[in-house]
Design an enzyme around this catalytic site. Sequence first.
Site, mmCIF file in Angstrom:
data_model
loop_
_atom_site.group_PDB
_atom_site.id
_atom_site.type_symbol
_atom_site.label_atom_id
_atom_site.label_comp_id
_atom_site.label_asym_id
_atom_site.label_seq_id
_atom_site.Cartn_x
_atom_site.Cartn_y
_atom_site.Cartn_z
ATOM 1 C CG HIS A 67 7.902 9.930 -25.980
ATOM 2 N ND1 HIS A 67 6.536 9.788 -26.036
ATOM 3 C CD2 HIS A 67 8.139 11.081 -25.298
ATOM 4 C CE1 HIS A 67 5.964 10.809 -25.409
ATOM 5 N NE2 HIS A 67 6.914 11.604 -24.941
ATOM 6 N NE ARG A 97 -4.157 -1.904 1.696
ATOM 7 C CZ ARG A 97 -4.091 -3.030 2.408
ATOM 8 N NH1 ARG A 97 -3.176 -3.169 3.339
ATOM 9 N NH2 ARG A 97 -4.930 -4.000 2.181
ATOM 10 C CE LYS A 127 0.262 13.344 -16.167
ATOM 11 N NZ LYS A 127 0.181 13.489 -17.628
ATOM 12 N NE ARG A 165 1.404 16.955 -15.055
ATOM 13 C CZ ARG A 165 1.878 16.120 -14.170
ATOM 14 N NH1 ARG A 165 1.494 16.194 -12.922
ATOM 15 N NH2 ARG A 165 2.743 15.195 -14.519
ATOM 16 C CE LYS A 180 6.471 16.910 -16.285
ATOM 17 N NZ LYS A 180 6.631 15.577 -16.810
ATOM 18 C CG HIS A 204 3.207 14.628 -25.754
ATOM 19 N ND1 HIS A 204 4.039 15.707 -25.981
ATOM 20 C CD2 HIS A 204 3.931 13.747 -25.018
ATOM 21 C CE1 HIS A 204 5.199 15.484 -25.393
ATOM 22 N NE2 HIS A 204 5.162 14.305 -24.809
ATOM 23 C CG HIS A 216 0.917 9.777 -26.835
ATOM 24 N ND1 HIS A 216 0.248 10.508 -25.888
ATOM 25 C CD2 HIS A 216 2.156 9.575 -26.323
ATOM 26 C CE1 HIS A 216 1.035 10.731 -24.852
ATOM 27 N NE2 HIS A 216 2.217 10.190 -25.086
ATOM 28 C CD GLU A 276 8.846 15.321 -23.979
ATOM 29 O OE1 GLU A 276 8.218 16.339 -23.612
ATOM 30 O OE2 GLU A 276 8.284 14.329 -24.472
ATOM 31 C CG ASN A 314 -0.676 16.385 -22.636
ATOM 32 O OD1 ASN A 314 0.281 15.766 -22.157
ATOM 33 N ND2 ASN A 314 -1.876 16.371 -22.096
ATOM 34 C CD GLU A 372 -2.444 16.026 -17.941
ATOM 35 O OE1 GLU A 372 -1.438 15.470 -17.476
ATOM 36 O OE2 GLU A 372 -2.931 15.788 -19.050
HETATM 37 N N1 GLY Z 1 6.262 11.208 -14.520
HETATM 38 C C1 GLY Z 1 6.037 12.118 -15.547
HETATM 39 C C2 GLY Z 1 5.005 13.109 -15.246
HETATM 40 O O1 GLY Z 1 4.437 13.132 -14.182
HETATM 41 O O2 GLY Z 1 4.708 13.939 -16.089
#
Ligand code: GLY
Length: 332
Positions: A247, A106, A128, A226, A212, A233, A237, A170, A230, A222
């Site tokens: 990528h 957990r 993320k 945020r 960032k 992207h 993608h 990026e 993208n 997001e």
């Molecule tokens: N780990 C990449 C992000 O949070 O954008």
Amino acid sequence: LNILPTITYDQTPVHVGLAFDSVWNLVDERTIIITDSNVMAYWGHLLADRPTLVVPSGEDQKSLSNLEDMVFRLLAFGADRGSFLLGVGGGVICDLTGFLASVFMRGIPFAFVPTTLLAQVDASIGGKNGVNCGPFKNMVGTFNQPQFVLTDPQFLSTLPDMEFANGLAECIKHACICSAAYFDWIETNLEGILQRDRALLEVLILESVRIKCDIVSRDPLEKGERKLLNFGHTYGHAIEKLNGLAHGQAVSLGMVMANELALKRKMLDPSAEQRVIRLLDKAGLPTDTGLLDRERLLALVRNDKKKREDQIAFILLNSIGQAVIEKIVLHD
Ligand code: GLY
């Protein structure tokens, strides 16, 4: 005394330019390292004799079945609620380590030492994490921040040119959406950056990390701003999937396509559009969208399982350094 830049977002310090060896002052003896076979081959000697879980390199490691296997391997190391995971590697390792640490018993704490430019300026920042489910990228994951990020540019010395260019895509994206001054700086210093001049790399990483972190701390989940990250992207993608490109290469073409759209809508100046193409080109990234199968790309963008509406949120540039979110209904 060498005073090093540390940027903090959401209470996570990101140390840029710190030598890898300092990591031992930041973690305790309950640490288990997660890395891949590539990092092991080049940099394994730096990992001392710490317990290390090595996975093969590659995106296909980001799966639920591999995650289960990693849980068994953690248990074999004697891992428990008091353990700490240190991910040393590229984007795949950051995504896997963050997710594994978030769900193991957990949740246990974790940190990153990103070893590719892409991971240093993107994957290690933002919280993320997750794994893919079949063809669906990052379909299962969490938002969870690492305890710290330590970024040492020495790792970039063994990075193949194409991998380096992937990360640069990026950085150029960050400049396009947020900072005309950063865009100018990359243009002016590109030659030295491509030669991996250490001082220039530190500025490059720092500036991208700053952009960032700023965006992520204002909008960690997001909900709005945020989404600007993208840029390139949405099509990127789809191009990655359809054309089997890396990528950064796909994002480069995705940025060119987004700019074509902004040009059509008379948002972006043609000279700015050309300037972005020139910089991507010089950075060693693909920009020729002529051979892409637009119909199939559109179908893929529309069928993206994470999208529920007919409209698609595209990130478009008004100018270099200024991006907006535009909801667009895509027609054939
Ligand atoms: N780990 C990449 C992000 O949070 O954008």
